[in-house]
Design a protein around this motif. Structure first.
Motif, PDB file in Angstrom:
ATOM      1  N   ARG A  67       0.841  -1.204   0.000  1.00  9.35           N
ATOM      2  CA  ARG A  67       0.000   0.000   0.000  1.00  9.35           C
ATOM      3  C   ARG A  67       0.871   1.246   0.000  1.00  9.35           C
ATOM      4  NH1 ARG A  67      -4.771  -1.640   4.241  1.00  9.35           N
ATOM      5  NH2 ARG A  67      -5.847  -3.003   2.788  1.00  9.35           N
ATOM      6  N   GLU A 149      -2.520  -0.238  -4.188  1.00 13.17           N
ATOM      7  CA  GLU A 149      -2.332  -1.552  -3.577  1.00 13.17           C
ATOM      8  C   GLU A 149      -1.533  -2.364  -4.579  1.00 13.17           C
ATOM      9  OE1 GLU A 149      -2.506  -4.354  -0.721  1.00 13.17           O
ATOM     10  OE2 GLU A 149      -3.817  -2.631  -0.471  1.00 13.17           O
ATOM     11  N   LYS A 173      -6.595   2.328   4.862  1.00  8.64           N
ATOM     12  CA  LYS A 173      -5.652   1.233   5.084  1.00  8.64           C
ATOM     13  C   LYS A 173      -6.126   0.272   6.183  1.00  8.64           C
ATOM     14  CE  LYS A 173      -1.513   3.383   3.264  1.00  8.64           C
ATOM     15  NZ  LYS A 173      -0.154   3.869   3.530  1.00  8.64           N
TER      16      LYS A 173
END
Length: 177
Positions: A67, A149, A173
């Motif tokens: 991420r 991602e 997140k």
């Protein structure tokens, strides 16, 4: 004669469309008197699921790091200058996997913006004409934040201040959004 008139009318119509688009873009940069700068809103135009054909080395491999977040700024945007000033004093270790793309008219203007706000301590790119960010992700607005991602664009936001953006990124997140 008729062809010349039709061509003139077409050019006039195109000019009006461009004028309204520019006015809309400028109006979106004027802060709301009720504190709209704290708002983080989904970006209307972007390419969800898009992946860059190649990530510039100056972005430090953000495209391969799970991420990550890229903030898109522009030297000619007043809000972007305020966000860059906030970023210049924010501890890099608290940002996480984070980079900055400066969409600019010339490489020199982008490099000067990066240097002025000490953004070179973060992964960064001076993106001449916004070609990389718009070509790969369909993003043509600043300031904006792109969330990735595994190198794929998952979400995009527009924002006015750094702290509300970072709060939103943490929520996303953590799956709280």
């Amino acid at each position: 004669m008729i062809v010349a008139g039709a061509l003139g009318l077409l050019l006039l119509a195109a000019a009006v469309v461009v004028l309204y688009a520019m006015m809309g873009e400028l109006a979106s940069r004027i802060p709301d008197p009720d504190g709209g700068a704290d708002r983080v809103s989904p970006l209307a135009e972007y390419s969800p699921g898009a992946a860059a054909s190649a990530w510039p080395t100056s972005l430090g491999g953000l495209g391969e790091r799970g991420r990550s977040t890229l903030v898109v700024l522009s030297p000619i945007c007043a809000t972007c200058n305020k966000v860059a000033a906030e970023l210049s004093t924010y501890p890099a270790e608290r940002l996480g996997t984070f980079g900055v793309v400066v969409s600019c008219g010339s490489r020199q203007a982008g490099d000067e913006f990066i240097s002025r706000y000490a953004l070179d301590r973060l992964p960064h790119l001076a993106d001449e004409g916004g070609a990389w960010v718009s070509g790969n992700f369909g993003v043509k607005m600043s300031p904006s934040a792109l969330l990735f991602e595994e190198g794929r664009l998952t979400e995009a936001y527009t924002f006015g201040k750094l702290e509300p953006l970072l709060k939103k990124v943490r929520q996303v997140k953590e799956g709280v959004s």
